[in-house]
Scaffold this motif. Structure first.
Motif, PDB file in Angstrom:
ATOM      1  N   MET A   1      39.622 -64.679  66.879  1.00  0.00           N
ATOM      2  CA  MET A   1      40.970 -64.251  66.515  1.00  0.00           C
ATOM      3  C   MET A   1      41.068 -64.003  65.026  1.00  0.00           C
ATOM      4  SD  MET A   1      43.925 -63.222  67.294  1.00  0.00           S
ATOM      5  CE  MET A   1      43.450 -63.235  69.019  1.00  0.00           C
ATOM      6  N   GLY A   2      41.889 -62.996  64.659  1.00  0.00           N
ATOM      7  CA  GLY A   2      42.170 -62.711  63.266  1.00  0.00           C
ATOM      8  C   GLY A   2      43.235 -63.643  62.718  1.00  0.00           C
ATOM      9  N   MET A   3      43.430 -63.597  61.415  1.00  0.00           N
ATOM     10  CA  MET A   3      44.282 -64.577  60.740  1.00  0.00           C
ATOM     11  C   MET A   3      45.754 -64.464  61.121  1.00  0.00           C
ATOM     12  SD  MET A   3      42.433 -66.639  59.127  1.00  0.00           S
ATOM     13  CE  MET A   3      43.759 -67.477  58.265  1.00  0.00           C
ATOM     14  N   ARG A   4      46.243 -63.277  61.441  1.00  0.00           N
ATOM     15  CA  ARG A   4      47.681 -63.122  61.662  1.00  0.00           C
ATOM     16  C   ARG A   4      48.187 -63.965  62.833  1.00  0.00           C
ATOM     17  NH1 ARG A   4      51.100 -57.749  63.467  1.00  0.00           N
ATOM     18  NH2 ARG A   4      53.162 -58.591  62.994  1.00  0.00           N
ATOM     19  N   PHE A   5      47.387 -64.084  63.889  1.00  0.00           N
ATOM     20  CA  PHE A   5      47.868 -64.753  65.092  1.00  0.00           C
ATOM     21  C   PHE A   5      47.131 -66.049  65.429  1.00  0.00           C
ATOM     22  CE2 PHE A   5      49.501 -60.476  65.783  1.00  0.00           C
ATOM     23  CZ  PHE A   5      50.776 -60.737  66.298  1.00  0.00           C
ATOM     24  N   ILE A   6      46.137 -66.426  64.643  1.00  0.00           N
ATOM     25  CA  ILE A   6      45.313 -67.554  65.054  1.00  0.00           C
ATOM     26  C   ILE A   6      46.091 -68.871  65.116  1.00  0.00           C
ATOM     27  CG2 ILE A   6      44.420 -68.121  62.738  1.00  0.00           C
ATOM     28  CD1 ILE A   6      41.677 -68.586  64.190  1.00  0.00           C
ATOM     29  N   SER A   7      47.024 -69.060  64.193  1.00  0.00           N
ATOM     30  CA  SER A   7      47.800 -70.307  64.221  1.00  0.00           C
ATOM     31  C   SER A   7      48.696 -70.369  65.454  1.00  0.00           C
ATOM     32  CB  SER A   7      48.642 -70.450  62.954  1.00  0.00           C
ATOM     33  OG  SER A   7      49.553 -69.378  62.826  1.00  0.00           O
ATOM     34  N   TYR A   8      49.186 -69.212  65.888  1.00  0.00           N
ATOM     35  CA  TYR A   8      50.029 -69.171  67.090  1.00  0.00           C
ATOM     36  C   TYR A   8      49.192 -69.467  68.336  1.00  0.00           C
ATOM     37  CZ  TYR A   8      53.402 -67.006  63.956  1.00  0.00           C
ATOM     38  OH  TYR A   8      54.265 -66.762  62.904  1.00  0.00           O
ATOM     39  N   LEU A   9      47.974 -68.924  68.379  1.00  0.00           N
ATOM     40  CA  LEU A   9      47.096 -69.229  69.507  1.00  0.00           C
ATOM     41  C   LEU A   9      46.721 -70.704  69.535  1.00  0.00           C
ATOM     42  CD1 LEU A   9      46.915 -66.153  69.956  1.00  0.00           C
ATOM     43  CD2 LEU A   9      44.482 -66.482  70.419  1.00  0.00           C
ATOM     44  N   TYR A  10      46.483 -71.269  68.356  1.00  0.00           N
ATOM     45  CA  TYR A  10      46.189 -72.700  68.276  1.00  0.00           C
ATOM     46  C   TYR A  10      47.330 -73.494  68.902  1.00  0.00           C
ATOM     47  CZ  TYR A  10      44.677 -77.169  66.307  1.00  0.00           C
ATOM     48  OH  TYR A  10      44.257 -78.467  66.157  1.00  0.00           O
ATOM     49  N   ALA A  11      48.563 -73.164  68.559  1.00  0.00           N
ATOM     50  CA  ALA A  11      49.720 -73.885  69.094  1.00  0.00           C
ATOM     51  C   ALA A  11      49.835 -73.716  70.606  1.00  0.00           C
ATOM     52  CB  ALA A  11      50.996 -73.407  68.412  1.00  0.00           C
ATOM     53  N   ILE A  12      49.577 -72.510  71.103  1.00  0.00           N
ATOM     54  CA  ILE A  12      49.624 -72.281  72.549  1.00  0.00           C
ATOM     55  C   ILE A  12      48.581 -73.137  73.256  1.00  0.00           C
ATOM     56  CG2 ILE A  12      49.191 -70.572  74.352  1.00  0.00           C
ATOM     57  CD1 ILE A  12      50.392 -68.465  72.438  1.00  0.00           C
ATOM     58  N   LEU A  13      47.367 -73.123  72.739  1.00  0.00           N
ATOM     59  CA  LEU A  13      46.274 -73.851  73.373  1.00  0.00           C
ATOM     60  C   LEU A  13      46.508 -75.366  73.373  1.00  0.00           C
ATOM     61  CD1 LEU A  13      43.338 -71.795  71.854  1.00  0.00           C
ATOM     62  CD2 LEU A  13      43.891 -71.945  74.292  1.00  0.00           C
ATOM     63  N   GLU A  14      46.959 -75.894  72.248  1.00  0.00           N
ATOM     64  CA  GLU A  14      47.111 -77.349  72.128  1.00  0.00           C
ATOM     65  C   GLU A  14      48.453 -77.848  72.654  1.00  0.00           C
ATOM     66  OE1 GLU A  14      45.657 -80.352  68.796  1.00  0.00           O
ATOM     67  OE2 GLU A  14      47.476 -79.294  68.155  1.00  0.00           O
ATOM     68  N   ARG A  15      49.531 -77.256  72.196  1.00  0.00           N
ATOM     69  CA  ARG A  15      50.859 -77.798  72.499  1.00  0.00           C
ATOM     70  C   ARG A  15      51.401 -77.328  73.856  1.00  0.00           C
ATOM     71  NH1 ARG A  15      53.367 -80.099  68.133  1.00  0.00           N
ATOM     72  NH2 ARG A  15      55.429 -79.665  68.993  1.00  0.00           N
ATOM     73  N   GLU A  16      51.097 -76.083  74.227  1.00  0.00           N
ATOM     74  CA  GLU A  16      51.639 -75.569  75.478  1.00  0.00           C
ATOM     75  C   GLU A  16      50.700 -75.769  76.669  1.00  0.00           C
ATOM     76  OE1 GLU A  16      53.250 -71.626  75.247  1.00  0.00           O
ATOM     77  OE2 GLU A  16      53.885 -71.875  73.151  1.00  0.00           O
ATOM     78  N   LEU A  17      49.403 -75.572  76.465  1.00  0.00           N
ATOM     79  CA  LEU A  17      48.463 -75.665  77.571  1.00  0.00           C
ATOM     80  C   LEU A  17      47.754 -77.012  77.646  1.00  0.00           C
ATOM     81  CD1 LEU A  17      46.880 -72.094  77.460  1.00  0.00           C
ATOM     82  CD2 LEU A  17      48.784 -72.931  78.846  1.00  0.00           C
ATOM     83  N   GLY A  18      47.875 -77.822  76.614  1.00  0.00           N
ATOM     84  CA  GLY A  18      47.316 -79.169  76.660  1.00  0.00           C
ATOM     85  C   GLY A  18      45.810 -79.247  76.580  1.00  0.00           C
ATOM     86  N   LEU A  19      45.175 -78.219  76.037  1.00  0.00           N
ATOM     87  CA  LEU A  19      43.733 -78.273  75.826  1.00  0.00           C
ATOM     88  C   LEU A  19      43.423 -79.098  74.580  1.00  0.00           C
ATOM     89  CD1 LEU A  19      42.854 -74.558  76.646  1.00  0.00           C
ATOM     90  CD2 LEU A  19      42.364 -76.551  78.057  1.00  0.00           C
ATOM     91  N   THR A  20      42.179 -79.538  74.464  1.00  0.00           N
ATOM     92  CA  THR A  20      41.766 -80.414  73.367  1.00  0.00           C
ATOM     93  C   THR A  20      41.031 -79.632  72.298  1.00  0.00           C
ATOM     94  OG1 THR A  20      41.587 -82.329  74.836  1.00  0.00           O
ATOM     95  CG2 THR A  20      40.430 -82.452  72.727  1.00  0.00           C
ATOM     96  N   PHE A  21      41.531 -79.671  71.094  1.00  0.00           N
ATOM     97  CA  PHE A  21      40.874 -78.980  69.983  1.00  0.00           C
ATOM     98  C   PHE A  21      39.555 -79.661  69.644  1.00  0.00           C
ATOM     99  CE2 PHE A  21      40.095 -78.952  65.346  1.00  0.00           C
ATOM    100  CZ  PHE A  21      39.800 -77.612  65.193  1.00  0.00           C
TER     101      PHE A  21
END
Length: 316
Positions: free
Chosen positions: A76-96
């Protein structure tokens, strides 16, 4: 083992929905970054919120198809990577697990501001503790040889340096965002075992499937552009002469290999461990050994195709 490498022309979300639950050990993909790139049949130019909803939809399906010990890697590029991080961790409950930086030496030039020289890869797992990670398969040679050290090498870390697939590169295909095979090689070897299924929802030029083909993994990849699926089939049919990129550290010759017997053993193991899929880099490594240690007892030459340690030893 009956290996299955399957490129499918279709929408990523729709095709993911056809896969059964918990079927893939690894989902690895380079999705559109929403930077208005031209992908032939469409441009990735969604409105901000539309792009996030699109990302949620395919990531939700990616989580569903992962085995309980599976892993997800997303470029992922910089513009959206923080949003994807939040989706993966906070919304989908995956482990970073890791935020990997792919550093390259050449990129987009800018005159107002600093030119970008990296992309990022998010690495998440479905379970916080129980997931496949084959460290020995992705170690890099150490700077110095010590008998108390692990001869197998060191952890490569989370900053990876591979050259860009420039348009002048002989291995470049007609795709705007082709990634080096070395990146996928490291991911696939680390997070899967032979025979596992790898899924790439945005297969593009087919890099992930090519790597899986050569490392004895099964793979399924999707793309909406039929030309890219055709390209992937052509790429899979090509003769394999080694992956198109390598971490330069793989050619590094450790210092303090002064004992001839240990040095000879190390050189053979180095080729099998670090350069198994890189015959072109093997020759450079052997030259580095000779330059470093003079007339050493390395009596075999670099293979022209990938070979195993057994093959190299038998050639003595």
């Amino acid at each position: 083992m009956d290996q299955r490498i399957v490129p499918i022309c279709g929408d990523a979300i729709e095709e993911l929905q056809k896969l059964p639950d918990e079927c893939a050990r690894l989902v690895v993909t380079d999705p559109p970054y929403n930077l208005n790139k031209d992908y032939g049949v469409n441009r990735d130019s969604l409105e901000f919120d539309e792009y996030l909803e699109f990302s949620r939809a395919w990531l939700r399906e990616a989580k569903r198809v992962l085995t309980r010990d599976g892993s997800l890697y997303v470029f992922m590029g910089m513009r959206f990577i923080s949003y994807l991080y939040a989706i993966l961790e906070r919304e989908l409950g995956l482990t970073f697990n890791s935020w990997i930086t792919w550093h390259y030496t050449q990129g987009i030039g800018k005159t107002r501001g600093f030119s970008p020289r990296h992309d990022d890869i998010l690495f998440f797992t479905k379970d916080p503790k129980r997931f496949v990670f084959n460290l020995d398969a992705v170690r890099v040679p150490q700077k110095y040889y010590r008998s108390i050290n692990n001869m197998r090498g060191a952890n490569p870390g989370n900053v990876w340096e591979f050259s860009h697939m420039h348009y002048c590169n002989q291995n470049r295909w007609n795709h705007p965002t082709q990634k080096p095979e070395g990146l996928y090689e490291r991911i696939v070897l680390a997070s899967t075992n032979e025979g596992d299924l790898v899924v790439d929802p945005f297969v593009g030029s087919g890099t992930a499937l090519r790597v899986c083909q050569q490392t004895k993994r099964n793979a399924i990849g999707f793309d909406v552009n039929p030309e890219y699926i055709k390209m992937t089939h052509e790429r899979l049919a090509e003769k394999f002469c080694g992956f198109d990129s390598v971490d330069e550290r793989m050619k590094r010759v450790p210092r303090d290999l002064n004992d001839a017997k240990i040095r000879s053993e190390y050189v053979r193991r180095h080729i099998e461990w670090f350069l198994k899929f890189h015959p072109d880099a093997t020759n450079e490594f052997l030259q580095n050994v000779k330059q470093t240690y003079g007339d050493c007892d390395v009596c075999f030459t670099a293979p022209t195709t990938p070979r195993t340690l057994f093959d190299l030893t038998a050639a003595q």
